[in-house]
Design a protein around this motif. Structure first.
Motif, short mmCIF file in Angstrom:
data_model
loop_
_atom_site.label_atom_id
_atom_site.label_comp_id
_atom_site.label_asym_id
_atom_site.label_seq_id
_atom_site.Cartn_x
_atom_site.Cartn_y
_atom_site.Cartn_z
N THR A 99 -42.64 -18.28 -22.34
CA THR A 99 -42.95 -16.89 -22.65
C THR A 99 -41.70 -16.23 -23.22
OG1 THR A 99 -44.57 -16.77 -20.85
CG2 THR A 99 -43.74 -14.69 -21.73
N TYR A 100 -41.79 -15.75 -24.46
CA TYR A 100 -40.60 -15.18 -25.10
C TYR A 100 -41.00 -14.16 -26.15
CZ TYR A 100 -41.85 -18.70 -28.61
OH TYR A 100 -42.53 -19.46 -29.53
N THR A 101 -40.04 -13.34 -26.52
CA THR A 101 -40.25 -12.29 -27.53
C THR A 101 -39.12 -12.31 -28.55
OG1 THR A 101 -39.11 -10.65 -26.16
CG2 THR A 101 -41.50 -10.81 -25.92
N CYS A 102 -38.73 -13.49 -28.97
CA CYS A 102 -37.61 -13.59 -29.90
C CYS A 102 -37.86 -14.72 -30.89
CB CYS A 102 -36.30 -13.84 -29.14
SG CYS A 102 -36.28 -15.41 -28.26
N GLY A 103 -36.96 -14.82 -31.87
CA GLY A 103 -37.05 -15.87 -32.88
C GLY A 103 -35.93 -16.88 -32.74
N TYR A 104 -35.92 -17.85 -33.65
CA TYR A 104 -34.99 -18.96 -33.55
C TYR A 104 -33.54 -18.54 -33.81
CZ TYR A 104 -39.30 -21.64 -33.70
OH TYR A 104 -40.53 -22.13 -33.43
N TYR A 105 -33.34 -17.35 -34.38
CA TYR A 105 -31.98 -16.91 -34.65
C TYR A 105 -31.42 -16.06 -33.52
CZ TYR A 105 -32.31 -18.82 -39.31
OH TYR A 105 -32.44 -19.68 -40.37
N GLN A 106 -32.09 -16.11 -32.37
CA GLN A 106 -31.60 -15.40 -31.20
C GLN A 106 -31.31 -16.36 -30.06
OE1 GLN A 106 -34.95 -12.15 -31.58
NE2 GLN A 106 -33.44 -11.42 -30.11
N THR A 107 -30.93 -17.57 -30.37
CA THR A 107 -30.67 -18.54 -29.31
C THR A 107 -29.34 -18.25 -28.62
OG1 THR A 107 -29.74 -20.07 -30.96
CG2 THR A 107 -32.04 -20.37 -30.34
N ALA A 108 -29.31 -18.51 -27.31
CA ALA A 108 -28.14 -18.24 -26.48
C ALA A 108 -27.23 -19.45 -26.40
CB ALA A 108 -28.58 -17.85 -25.07
N GLY A 109 -25.94 -19.18 -26.20
CA GLY A 109 -24.96 -20.25 -26.05
C GLY A 109 -23.97 -19.92 -24.95
N VAL A 110 -23.08 -20.85 -24.68
CA VAL A 110 -22.00 -20.62 -23.72
C VAL A 110 -20.71 -21.22 -24.24
CG1 VAL A 110 -23.52 -20.59 -21.70
CG2 VAL A 110 -22.42 -22.72 -22.38
N ILE A 111 -19.62 -20.61 -23.86
CA ILE A 111 -18.29 -21.20 -24.04
C ILE A 111 -17.63 -21.17 -22.67
CG2 ILE A 111 -16.03 -21.01 -25.15
CD1 ILE A 111 -17.39 -19.67 -27.52
N CYS A 112 -17.44 -22.34 -22.10
CA CYS A 112 -16.85 -22.46 -20.77
C CYS A 112 -15.37 -22.80 -20.87
CB CYS A 112 -17.56 -23.56 -19.97
SG CYS A 112 -19.37 -23.44 -19.95
N SER A 113 -14.67 -22.58 -19.80
CA SER A 113 -13.22 -22.84 -19.79
C SER A 113 -12.91 -24.32 -19.88
CB SER A 113 -12.59 -22.26 -18.53
OG SER A 113 -13.10 -22.91 -17.37
N GLY A 114 -13.90 -25.15 -19.56
CA GLY A 114 -13.65 -26.58 -19.50
C GLY A 114 -13.26 -26.97 -18.09
N PRO A 115 -12.49 -28.03 -17.95
CA PRO A 115 -12.21 -28.58 -16.61
C PRO A 115 -11.16 -27.79 -15.85
CG PRO A 115 -11.09 -29.88 -18.25
CD PRO A 115 -11.90 -28.85 -19.01
N ILE A 116 -11.37 -26.47 -15.72
CA ILE A 116 -10.41 -25.65 -14.98
C ILE A 116 -11.16 -24.47 -14.36
CG2 ILE A 116 -9.75 -24.10 -16.86
CD1 ILE A 116 -6.80 -24.73 -15.91
N ARG A 117 -10.76 -24.09 -13.15
CA ARG A 117 -11.42 -22.97 -12.49
C ARG A 117 -10.45 -22.27 -11.55
NH1 ARG A 117 -15.48 -26.09 -8.18
NH2 ARG A 117 -13.85 -26.87 -6.77
N LEU A 118 -10.78 -21.01 -11.22
CA LEU A 118 -10.00 -20.22 -10.26
C LEU A 118 -10.89 -19.94 -9.05
CD1 LEU A 118 -8.27 -17.68 -12.68
CD2 LEU A 118 -7.43 -19.90 -11.87
N VAL A 119 -10.45 -20.37 -7.89
CA VAL A 119 -11.25 -20.24 -6.67
C VAL A 119 -10.35 -19.82 -5.52
CG1 VAL A 119 -12.99 -21.94 -7.39
CG2 VAL A 119 -10.92 -22.71 -6.20
N GLY A 120 -10.94 -19.73 -4.32
CA GLY A 120 -10.16 -19.43 -3.13
C GLY A 120 -10.44 -18.05 -2.56
N SER A 121 -9.83 -17.76 -1.45
CA SER A 121 -9.99 -16.49 -0.75
C SER A 121 -9.45 -15.34 -1.60
CB SER A 121 -9.27 -16.54 0.60
OG SER A 121 -9.32 -15.30 1.24
N GLY A 122 -10.31 -14.36 -1.89
CA GLY A 122 -9.90 -13.21 -2.69
C GLY A 122 -9.85 -13.47 -4.17
N SER A 123 -10.37 -14.60 -4.63
CA SER A 123 -10.34 -14.92 -6.06
C SER A 123 -11.32 -14.06 -6.85
CB SER A 123 -10.66 -16.40 -6.27
OG SER A 123 -11.99 -16.70 -5.88
N THR A 124 -11.03 -13.90 -8.12
CA THR A 124 -11.90 -13.22 -9.08
C THR A 124 -12.02 -14.12 -10.30
OG1 THR A 124 -10.16 -12.08 -10.33
CG2 THR A 124 -10.89 -11.04 -8.26
N PRO A 125 -12.81 -13.73 -11.31
CA PRO A 125 -12.86 -14.55 -12.52
C PRO A 125 -11.51 -14.74 -13.19
CG PRO A 125 -14.72 -13.05 -12.48
CD PRO A 125 -13.83 -12.65 -11.33
N CYS A 126 -10.54 -13.86 -12.90
CA CYS A 126 -9.24 -13.94 -13.55
C CYS A 126 -8.07 -14.04 -12.57
CB CYS A 126 -9.04 -12.74 -14.48
SG CYS A 126 -10.09 -12.80 -15.96
#
Length: 442
Positions: A318-345
């Motif tokens: 079920t959708y209301t869009c065309g083929y030129y509205q496809t979604a993508g992602v750009i991920c950081s790759g093999p790295i992340r920030l985690v732990g107590s009190g962590s944020t995205p940055c």
């Protein structure tokens, strides 16, 4: 009986009174493990009608033909219309039967369709995932060769090899390439050893290897795969951790519409693919437009879901869009920030290597090192380079030590560091970063 050379015999299952035979007719794109299904009854070949034909029915056919796992259950004469008799209709299998004739059906020759509804199957081929704890997209890798199933030795086995298997099984991206009989030891033949895939091959047997049956290991070294499942990143300029988001559902890959698509949605995809943190959530077919099915629209994730299917959406197809509205992602790759009190940055720095996340030791860790990481994560300038497990101590591997960046590198892995797997410090010295915040590209 004489069978035309344009037909491919796959397997004969004899009973005391008749021959139950399955056949894929050549032509129209068929292979040994894909094609229009035909069965032999009363001295005549005939087709199967696609009423209620689904993946369970295909699974029985694929198993019967030693063709691995069912990937699709094509309908509407996908492999061309047959001629003559239509033997089966309304086939209903649980998926566990050993023969198609054991499944419920309307009776031989009883049907309400034409050859425009001939059923087909697409099997994974001479490849299967089995073992303790296995699923359709994870398990011990087994290959069918010379009329028997055999395992793959884990010498040289890595994520490139696993990715070829995942792609072939329509299971998305390889997350891990488990070794040492992770899914239990197989038995019998060990068919492949010293695999050397480049990632881009369409089949495992296209990769370099020692030759069928040539190996230097036992079943305690059986190789396995853990695939992402029904999510993959593809398109122009895509990488393992960036691309157009596609979802596998109803035996078909389809795209995701970008209505409401944001960084929370992208975060779920990146986590699902072990690709670290979402940096961008590109819209408007950033990685190229493609026709075909659109599966999801108005996806709304909180960012904490473990799978895109757990997020709110309009419903599959079920959708209301065309083929030129496809979604993508750009991920950081093999790295992340985690732990107590962590944020995205801000948070404890962890790196994905050799199928597991590990930390970075704080020996020589400084603002130059943190600056590279903040830039890599689109998190602006580095404000601090906390040491001594400021965000809490991690567990497991410590991958990096003695990191020395100039501050101009594009990735932390480009900086000088001790070899992977540091043994000179403990998790009480885990390194962290505090960046100024997210940078949005417009």
């Amino acid at each position: 009986n004489r069978v035309s050379t344009q037909w491919i015999w796959n397997k004969l299952l004899w009973t005391s009174t008749r021959c139950w035979c399955l056949l894929f007719r050549s032509g129209s794109g068929s292979t040994r493990c894909s094609g229009r299904v035909e069965i032999y009854q009363s001295n005549t070949w005939g087709t199967v009608c696609d009423d209620n034909w689904d993946l369970n029915d295909s699974q029985v056919v694929c198993r019967q033909l030693n063709c691995g796992t069912a990937l699709q259950a094509p309908r509407s004469a996908r492999f061309g219309a047959g001629t003559g008799q239509i033997w089966l209709d309304n086939v209903t299998c649980s998926g566990n039967e050993s023969s198609l004739t054991e499944c419920q059906h309307s009776g031989f020759g009883s049907n309400s369709c034409g050859h425009g509804q001939d059923a087909g199957v697409i099997c994974s081929g001479e490849k299967n995932l089995v073992g303790s704890g296995s699923t359709r997209c994870s398990g011990r890798v087994e290959v069918y060769h010379n009329n028997s199933w055999g395992t793959v030795c884990d010498n040289g086995w890595d994520v490139n090899d696993a990715h070829v298997v995942c792609r072939q099984l329509n299971c998305g991206t390889a997350l891990q390439a488990p070794r040492s009989a992770y899914f239990g030891a197989g038995t019998g033949q060990i068919w492949l050893d010293n695999m050397g895939c480049s990632w881009y091959e369409s089949s495992l047997i296209e990769c370099q290897h020692s030759g069928f049956g040539t190996n230097y290991c036992g079943h305690q070294q059986d190789a396995g795969v853990i695939c992402s499942g029904p999510v993959r990143l593809v398109g122009s300029g895509s990488t393992r951790c960036s691309g157009r988001v596609e979802f596998y559902y109803g035996n078909t890959w389809g795209t995701v519409c970008d209505n409401g698509w944001d960084l929370n949605d992208a975060e779920v995809v990146c986590r699902e693919l072990n690709c670290g943190t979402a940096l961008q959530a590109p819209r408007s077919a950033y990685f190229g437009a493609v026709g075909g099915q659109i599966w999801l629209d108005n996806v709304t994730c909180s960012g904490n879901e473990s799978s895109l299917t757990q997020c709110q959406h309009l419903g599959f197809g079920t959708y209301t869009c065309g083929y030129y509205q496809t979604a993508g992602v750009i991920c950081s790759g093999p790295i992340r920030l985690v732990g107590s009190g962590s944020t995205p940055c801000s948070g404890r720095v962890e790196i994905y290597h050799n199928n597991s996340w590990g930390t970075v030791c704080d020996d020589y860790w400084d603002l130059n090192d943190a600056a590279v990481l903040c830039r890599q994560l689109n998190c602006g300038p580095a404000l601090q380079a906390p040491r001594s497990a400021h965000f809490g101590a991690g567990t497991g591997q410590i991958w990096f030590d003695n990191v020395t960046c100039s501050g101009n590198e594009n990735s932390l892995t480009e900086c000088q560091h001790s070899a992977f797997l540091s043994k000179k410090c403990g998790h009480d010295k885990d390194a962290g970063v505090i960046c100024s915040g997210e940078i949005t590209f417009r």
